[in-house]
Design a protein around this motif. Structure first.
Motif, PDB file in Angstrom:
ATOM      1  N   LEU A  83       0.835  -1.193   0.000  1.00 35.19           N
ATOM      2  CA  LEU A  83       0.000   0.000   0.000  1.00 35.19           C
ATOM      3  C   LEU A  83       0.871   1.244   0.000  1.00 35.19           C
ATOM      4  O   LEU A  83       2.032   1.212   0.391  1.00 35.19           O
ATOM      5  CB  LEU A  83      -0.970   0.012   1.189  1.00 35.19           C
ATOM      6  N   LEU A  84       0.268   2.316  -0.457  1.00 26.24           N
ATOM      7  CA  LEU A  84       1.002   3.572  -0.608  1.00 26.24           C
ATOM      8  C   LEU A  84       0.538   4.541   0.473  1.00 26.24           C
ATOM      9  O   LEU A  84      -0.645   4.844   0.573  1.00 26.24           O
ATOM     10  CB  LEU A  84       0.702   4.148  -1.992  1.00 26.24           C
ATOM     11  N   LEU A  85       1.492   4.995   1.300  1.00 25.77           N
ATOM     12  CA  LEU A  85       1.175   5.959   2.346  1.00 25.77           C
ATOM     13  C   LEU A  85       1.975   7.230   2.081  1.00 25.77           C
ATOM     14  O   LEU A  85       2.934   7.202   1.301  1.00 25.77           O
ATOM     15  CB  LEU A  85       1.546   5.372   3.712  1.00 25.77           C
ATOM     16  N   PRO A  86       1.614   8.344   2.735  1.00 26.77           N
ATOM     17  CA  PRO A  86       2.362   9.574   2.473  1.00 26.77           C
ATOM     18  C   PRO A  86       3.869   9.429   2.749  1.00 26.77           C
ATOM     19  O   PRO A  86       4.690  10.018   2.081  1.00 26.77           O
ATOM     20  CB  PRO A  86       1.737  10.575   3.448  1.00 26.77           C
ATOM     21  N   GLY A  87       4.232   8.577   3.719  1.00 21.11           N
ATOM     22  CA  GLY A  87       5.645   8.412   4.056  1.00 21.11           C
ATOM     23  C   GLY A  87       6.379   7.406   3.187  1.00 21.11           C
ATOM     24  O   GLY A  87       7.583   7.215   3.338  1.00 21.11           O
ATOM     25  N   GLY A  88       5.673   6.724   2.301  1.00 23.83           N
ATOM     26  CA  GLY A  88       6.329   5.735   1.451  1.00 23.83           C
ATOM     27  C   GLY A  88       5.458   4.518   1.265  1.00 23.83           C
ATOM     28  O   GLY A  88       4.337   4.458   1.762  1.00 23.83           O
ATOM     29  N   ALA A  89       5.988   3.547   0.519  1.00 27.02           N
ATOM     30  CA  ALA A  89       5.231   2.310   0.270  1.00 27.02           C
ATOM     31  C   ALA A  89       5.507   1.327   1.400  1.00 27.02           C
ATOM     32  O   ALA A  89       6.621   1.243   1.895  1.00 27.02           O
ATOM     33  CB  ALA A  89       5.658   1.715  -1.061  1.00 27.02           C
ATOM     34  N   ARG A  90       4.465   0.621   1.810  1.00 25.98           N
ATOM     35  CA  ARG A  90       4.604  -0.354   2.894  1.00 25.98           C
ATOM     36  C   ARG A  90       3.912  -1.648   2.491  1.00 25.98           C
ATOM     37  O   ARG A  90       3.157  -1.679   1.554  1.00 25.98           O
ATOM     38  CB  ARG A  90       3.913   0.160   4.167  1.00 25.98           C
ATOM     39  N   ARG A  91       4.143  -2.672   3.282  1.00 26.36           N
ATOM     40  CA  ARG A  91       3.431  -3.919   3.097  1.00 26.36           C
ATOM     41  C   ARG A  91       2.562  -4.168   4.318  1.00 26.36           C
ATOM     42  O   ARG A  91       2.912  -3.773   5.431  1.00 26.36           O
ATOM     43  CB  ARG A  91       4.438  -5.060   2.934  1.00 26.36           C
ATOM     44  N   MET A  92       1.418  -4.829   4.126  1.00 26.36           N
ATOM     45  CA  MET A  92       0.535  -5.086   5.253  1.00 26.36           C
ATOM     46  C   MET A  92      -0.217  -6.389   5.000  1.00 26.36           C
ATOM     47  O   MET A  92      -0.803  -6.572   3.934  1.00 26.36           O
ATOM     48  CB  MET A  92      -0.441  -3.919   5.408  1.00 26.36           C
ATOM     49  N   ALA A  93      -0.186  -7.278   5.995  1.00 28.46           N
ATOM     50  CA  ALA A  93      -0.951  -8.523   5.886  1.00 28.46           C
ATOM     51  C   ALA A  93      -2.386  -8.239   6.316  1.00 28.46           C
ATOM     52  O   ALA A  93      -2.670  -7.196   6.904  1.00 28.46           O
ATOM     53  CB  ALA A  93      -0.315  -9.587   6.764  1.00 28.46           C
ATOM     54  N   GLY A  94      -3.277  -9.151   6.038  1.00 32.15           N
ATOM     55  CA  GLY A  94      -4.657  -8.911   6.456  1.00 32.15           C
ATOM     56  C   GLY A  94      -5.541 -10.099   6.192  1.00 32.15           C
ATOM     57  O   GLY A  94      -5.102 -11.108   5.636  1.00 32.15           O
ATOM     58  N   GLY A  95      -6.794  -9.993   6.654  1.00 24.94           N
ATOM     59  CA  GLY A  95      -7.770 -11.062   6.446  1.00 24.94           C
ATOM     60  C   GLY A  95      -8.203 -11.691   7.758  1.00 24.94           C
ATOM     61  O   GLY A  95      -7.646 -11.385   8.820  1.00 24.94           O
ATOM     62  N   PHE A  96      -9.201 -12.558   7.676  1.00 21.46           N
ATOM     63  CA  PHE A  96      -9.702 -13.242   8.879  1.00 21.46           C
ATOM     64  C   PHE A  96      -8.669 -14.252   9.387  1.00 21.46           C
ATOM     65  O   PHE A  96      -7.968 -14.866   8.604  1.00 21.46           O
ATOM     66  CB  PHE A  96     -10.999 -13.995   8.558  1.00 21.46           C
TER      67      PHE A  96
END
Lengths: 385, 93
Positions: A83-96
């Motif tokens: 995902l793209l945030l103002p401070g840079g690109a990051r990674r994020m896990a997710g889901g049930f």
């Protein structure tokens, strides 16, 4: 010692956090410790066939180098998205069910210590803080400044901050509001650098044509500073034989390519080389520019023995002394950067002196020493093993 | 002044980078369109990532406190900042 590292950023993701996890894991294993990495699953890894762009989830330029852990030591829990945030690109896990999976994985490994990178950021770091039952160490890589969601859940996040047995920040600038919120000690441990690998680079012959090779080696994401460096190099290019080498990838790659001024296209090279040849690009550079706050880029340039022109911001200031290892320049002033580049083209001896001093200074940040600092911290909070 | 003009050839151990791609002026518009499409894709990916993150963090709304505790329960006090003090060693000659 059985060490568990929880991070959203890990191979094939690029960036300083993934690099730190890899290098620390390698050193810790070399010293006889067992390391498990808990991170997100990247679908492209299962499909094989890496694609070219990191933004699409393929092996990045920096981390394409063999991972330091066997695949069995890496526990991938849930699908990770970029995902793209103002401070840079990051990674994020997710889901049930991610929390349950992480809880079971942590319990099953019987770890002596859990080291969480970026501890107050969603998803895996927060879940690890919630479910870990043993000692927990957290490393803040960026200054902790809570945004809207952070302020909304302020009291709850404070509980997670209080859960940390030890807090590490990678620079004094990273302390930000932490001293008011943390109970206990805050340890400053800068990122390490692979000094030996970077010193082994060979110059790429194509770029040895008498021009001043200006290197930018970093992720092309918001805040990287390339939007200042491009016009600066263009101004310098009007007065001297200058070439810009942009080594790295990211979501803004297409945008920066489109920003290259007319007529200069052939003197701006965008490359995303495999990590094995990254030292060669540093060796080919006559000057390395770090227009954003990026200690890892500064250290890499210094370890490669190249002069550094860095933005005059707190994290860079901790590594570069103006007029010693390089020069500190105002972050947004393209004119000053351009004048400095022209001066570097005219005075190569000055650049060589900066580079030699930088190489000597970078020896202090080699990974064997930095890994020992972190292991000593574990012992200081009472971790046995 | 260029010392090695023209195309470079690979010879033995020499490692050469690929030649820079030459773009005509007509491709500038294409580059801008591509840049905007990339940003749009990034925005949509970001929305999806936040949605999935919210799903993953839902259980924390029910269980409000961390399960584990610190090794040493310390009384609240001001944070002490321990700076990095690298070990000095002799430089290789």
């Amino acid at each position: 010692m059985r060490i568990g590292i929880v991070t959203e950023e890990y191979w094939p993701s690029a960036g300083p956090v993934a690099e730190q996890v890899q290098q620390f894991a390698r050193e810790a294993r070399r010293l006889g410790h067992a390391v498990r990495v808990f991170t997100g699953a990247i679908p492209e890894l299962r499909r094989g066939a890496p694609r070219r762009s990191r933004w699409r989830g393929s092996p990045s330029s920096r981390s394409e180098l063999r991972p330091s852990l066997l695949e069995g030591d890496v526990i991938r829990l849930a699908r990770s998205r970029r995902l793209l945030l103002p401070g840079g690109a990051r990674r994020m896990a997710g889901g049930f069910g991610v929390g349950t999976a992480l809880r079971n994985a942590l319990a099953g490994e019987r770890l002596d210590v859990v080291h969480v990178h970026a501890p107050l950021s969603p998803v895996l770091p927060l879940l690890a803080l919630h479910h870990a039952t043993g000692p927990v160490v957290g490393t803040f890589h960026h200054p902790y400044r809570p945004g809207f969601l952070g302020r909304l859940f302020d009291r709850r996040l404070q509980r997670y901050l209080d859960r940390l047995d030890a807090v590490v920040v990678t620079s004094r600038a990273g302390l930000a509001s932490l001293p008011e919120r943390v109970r206990g000690d805050l340890r400053v441990i800068p990122p390490g650098v692979d000094v030996e690998r970077l010193a082994r680079g060979c110059r790429i012959r194509r770029y040895q044509d008498g021009r001043l090779n200006v290197l930018f080696a970093g992720a092309l994401e918001p805040g990287c500073g390339l939007d200042v460096l491009l016009p600066a190099v263009h101004r310098a290019w009007c007065h001297a034989e200058v070439r810009l080498l942009v080594v790295g990838d990211g979501p803004l790659r297409a945008r920066y390519r489109a920003q290259v001024p007319r007529g200069m296209e052939e003197d701006v090279v965008f490359a995303n080389p495999p990590a094995e040849s990254r030292p060669d690009w540093f060796a080919s550079a006559d000057v390395c520019c770090v227009p954003g706050a990026a200690q890892d880029q500064v250290l890499e340039a210094m370890a490669a023995g190249r002069p550094v022109l860095a933005a005059d911001v707190e994290p860079n200031r901790e590594l570069v002394r103006h007029g010693r290892e390089g020069e500190l320049l105002p972050p947004g002033d393209a004119g000053v950067w351009a004048r400095c580049l022209v001066r570097m083209a005219q005075e190569p001896i000055r650049g060589a002196a900066y580079g030699e001093r930088g190489r000597a200074a970078a020896q202090r940040y080699g990974w064997p020493g930095m890994a020992r600092e972190i292991l000593n911290l574990y012992r200081a909070i009472g971790v046995r093993g | 002044m260029q010392q090695h003009p023209g195309t470079q050839f690979a010879r033995g151990h020499l490692r050469l980078a690929s030649a820079p791609v030459r773009h005509g002026p007509g491709r500038r518009l294409g580059r801008h369109v591509r840049a905007w499409l990339t940003l749009l894709a990034a925005f949509l990916a970001t929305l999806a990532a936040w949605f999935m993150a919210a799903l993953a963090l839902l259980p924390l709304l029910v269980r409000r406190a961390p399960v584990g505790r610190r090794l040493r329960q310390r009384p609240p006090r001001e944070a002490r900042i321990i700076p990095f003090q690298p070990r000095r060693r002799a430089l290789p000659r």
